[in-house]
Design a protein around this motif. Structure first.
Motif, PDB file in Angstrom:
ATOM      1  N   ARG A 158       0.831  -1.194   0.000  1.00  0.00           N
ATOM      2  CA  ARG A 158       0.000   0.000   0.000  1.00  0.00           C
ATOM      3  C   ARG A 158       0.873   1.254   0.000  1.00  0.00           C
ATOM      4  O   ARG A 158       1.905   1.294   0.685  1.00  0.00           O
ATOM      5  CB  ARG A 158      -0.921   0.006   1.222  1.00  0.00           C
ATOM      6  CG  ARG A 158      -1.902  -1.170   1.243  1.00  0.00           C
ATOM      7  CD  ARG A 158      -2.857  -1.093   2.419  1.00  0.00           C
ATOM      8  NE  ARG A 158      -2.181  -1.243   3.694  1.00  0.00           N
ATOM      9  CZ  ARG A 158      -1.870  -2.412   4.248  1.00  0.00           C
ATOM     10  NH1 ARG A 158      -2.165  -3.555   3.631  1.00  0.00           N
ATOM     11  NH2 ARG A 158      -1.270  -2.469   5.418  1.00  0.00           N
ATOM     12  N   THR A 159       0.455   2.235  -0.762  1.00  0.00           N
ATOM     13  CA  THR A 159       1.226   3.475  -0.870  1.00  0.00           C
ATOM     14  C   THR A 159       0.340   4.668  -0.540  1.00  0.00           C
ATOM     15  O   THR A 159      -0.871   4.635  -0.735  1.00  0.00           O
ATOM     16  CB  THR A 159       1.805   3.659  -2.290  1.00  0.00           C
ATOM     17  OG1 THR A 159       0.733   3.681  -3.245  1.00  0.00           O
ATOM     18  CG2 THR A 159       2.759   2.528  -2.639  1.00  0.00           C
ATOM     19  N   ASP A 160       0.988   5.741  -0.036  1.00  0.00           N
ATOM     20  CA  ASP A 160       0.229   6.947   0.293  1.00  0.00           C
ATOM     21  C   ASP A 160       0.846   8.200  -0.300  1.00  0.00           C
ATOM     22  O   ASP A 160       0.396   9.304  -0.027  1.00  0.00           O
ATOM     23  CB  ASP A 160       0.070   7.101   1.810  1.00  0.00           C
ATOM     24  CG  ASP A 160       1.402   7.211   2.534  1.00  0.00           C
ATOM     25  OD1 ASP A 160       2.463   7.222   1.860  1.00  0.00           O
ATOM     26  OD2 ASP A 160       1.397   7.296   3.771  1.00  0.00           O
ATOM     27  N   ARG A 247       5.546   3.840   0.287  1.00  0.00           N
ATOM     28  CA  ARG A 247       4.698   2.933   1.057  1.00  0.00           C
ATOM     29  C   ARG A 247       4.087   3.621   2.263  1.00  0.00           C
ATOM     30  O   ARG A 247       4.642   4.573   2.817  1.00  0.00           O
ATOM     31  CB  ARG A 247       5.503   1.718   1.517  1.00  0.00           C
ATOM     32  CG  ARG A 247       6.500   2.026   2.631  1.00  0.00           C
ATOM     33  CD  ARG A 247       7.418   0.855   2.935  1.00  0.00           C
ATOM     34  NE  ARG A 247       6.753  -0.229   3.618  1.00  0.00           N
ATOM     35  CZ  ARG A 247       6.833  -0.449   4.937  1.00  0.00           C
ATOM     36  NH1 ARG A 247       7.524   0.378   5.706  1.00  0.00           N
ATOM     37  NH2 ARG A 247       6.231  -1.482   5.477  1.00  0.00           N
ATOM     38  N   THR A 248       2.932   3.109   2.681  1.00  0.00           N
ATOM     39  CA  THR A 248       2.373   3.517   3.959  1.00  0.00           C
ATOM     40  C   THR A 248       3.215   2.904   5.072  1.00  0.00           C
ATOM     41  O   THR A 248       3.930   1.919   4.872  1.00  0.00           O
ATOM     42  CB  THR A 248       0.917   3.050   4.112  1.00  0.00           C
ATOM     43  OG1 THR A 248       0.882   1.613   4.069  1.00  0.00           O
ATOM     44  CG2 THR A 248       0.044   3.603   2.993  1.00  0.00           C
ATOM     45  N   SER A 251       2.470  -0.782   5.530  1.00  0.00           N
ATOM     46  CA  SER A 251       2.375  -1.638   4.343  1.00  0.00           C
ATOM     47  C   SER A 251       3.218  -2.896   4.518  1.00  0.00           C
ATOM     48  O   SER A 251       4.347  -2.841   5.016  1.00  0.00           O
ATOM     49  CB  SER A 251       2.867  -0.869   3.111  1.00  0.00           C
ATOM     50  OG  SER A 251       2.835  -1.698   1.961  1.00  0.00           O
TER      51      SER A 251
END
Length: 375
Positions: A158-160, A247-248, A251
């Motif tokens: 997951r990326t932010d 990445r979060t 993640s």
């Protein structure tokens, strides 16, 4: 017979992972959809942590050593700073990546180029990759297939933070002397943006980066920057763009017998979006984690998580603080680096590898100052 490790992607993360796993005695296969050498959108600046993590046998195809930087703020407030120590080594990514791949091959890794991975499946004992060559199996897979990674989707990375980088390669022509030993950095007018000129002998790499969703503004920034630098008359050799994804904090880095490294894991420095050192180091961590003979998947995942969390994740947390401060007040960040002796010395320590942003934030005054600016 299954491989011990299949590495998907032959960039810095993949080749570093393959080298480390092969050194540990694993039977390793590297897959990449490209044929090397291949062009890669990237400034090609190697900082101290990158150089320290490279294989000892690597013949580094360096194009320039940098001891000087000129800095501007939205095209103005020029500053010229010099350093007795090397700030950066610049490489052409096609040559650099190819050299890393050859080093991994010399360590014992096999390579299949021009192969596309179309699917990832795993059970308790094996990972099966569906590829354009047919199914391939391994006890472990390391995904190092870039920011659009298919393996990362399997792991659910997951990326932010997603940014668009645009770049042109220009023929230096009669400007070579002007750029010898010098890079240029411009802190942009829009929050979080900056531009660069990196000289590489007979070429200049000129690029800009900005958060995704502002493509027209990013293109305009690049065009304006090329003109402001007096480069608009140079012959364009290549133009390209790419997305970087950060990445979060929570993640995952793995799932079962599959690990991800480098851009595939969203590992990069949030402020500068520097990714080569994160790719090389995370690749080494991943390769060492899976290279142990008969390693248990839970132990592999734990070892890899611990290596990343104690180093790269710590640096990324500091980078997020620096990015917020930079977005809020680029003029102050410019002043600190370009106009103060301590700021310039710390910049040299960061690029040289003597310290990290995380180390700098150990100093209470630095931590409080950056957080105050970023609020």
């Amino acid at each position: 017979m299954p491989y011990d490790v299949i590495v998907v992607g032959a960039g810095p993360a993949g080749s570093s992972a393959a080298h480390a796993a092969a050194d540990a005695g694993a039977r390793v296969l590297i897959l990449d959809r490209a044929t090397f050498p291949r062009y890669k959108t990237c400034g090609g600046g190697l900082i101290g942590p990158t150089l320290a993590a490279l294989p000892q046998d690597l013949q580094l195809p360096s194009r320039a050593e940098i001891h000087r930087a000129t800095l501007t703020l939205a095209g103005g407030r020029w500053a010229d700073r010099r350093s007795d120590r090397r700030l950066l080594r610049l490489v052409d990514r096609a040559s650099f990546d190819h050299a890393l791949l050859r080093s991994a091959q010399a360590a014992g890794a096999q390579t299949h180029e021009g192969v596309t991975v179309t699917g990832v499946e795993q059970d308790e004992d094996l990972v099966t990759l569906q590829t354009s060559e047919g199914p391939l199996t391994a006890h472990y897979v390391i995904g190092a297939d870039g920011s659009a990674s298919r393996v990362a989707r399997h792991v659910d990375v997951r990326t932010d933070g997603v940014d668009l980088g645009l770049e042109v390669e220009l023929e230096t022509g009669d400007q070579a002397h002007r750029w010898e030993g010098r890079v240029h950095l411009d802190w942009g007018a829009d929050p979080g943006t900056y531009a660069w000129v990196f000289p590489k002998g007979d070429t200049l790499t000129v690029g800009v980066i900005q958060s995704r969703g502002h493509a027209a503004a990013t293109r305009a920034y690049l065009a304006r920057f090329v003109t402001d630098m007096g480069l608009s008359g140079l012959r364009e050799i290549q133009s390209s763009g790419h997305l970087t994804r950060c990445r979060t904090v929570d993640s995952p880095l793995s799932r079962g017998r599959v690990l991800v490294a480098g851009d595939a894991a969203g590992l990069l420095e949030p402020w500068t979006r520097e990714g080569i050192s994160y790719a090389v180091r995370s690749g080494r961590f991943a390769g060492r984690s899976v290279g142990a003979d008969g390693a248990d998947p839970a132990a592999v995942r734990a070892a890899y998580d611990a290596a990343v969390e104690s180093t790269l994740a710590r640096e990324m947390a500091a980078g997020r603080i620096a990015l917020r401060a930079f977005e809020r007040s680029p003029a102050l960040m410019h002043h600190i680096v370009a106009r103060t002796g301590r700021g310039w010395r710390e910049f040299g320590r960061l690029t040289g590898g003597d310290a990290t942003l995380a180390d700098a934030l150990e100093h209470r005054s630095v931590r409080w100052g950056l957080r105050a600016v970023g609020r």
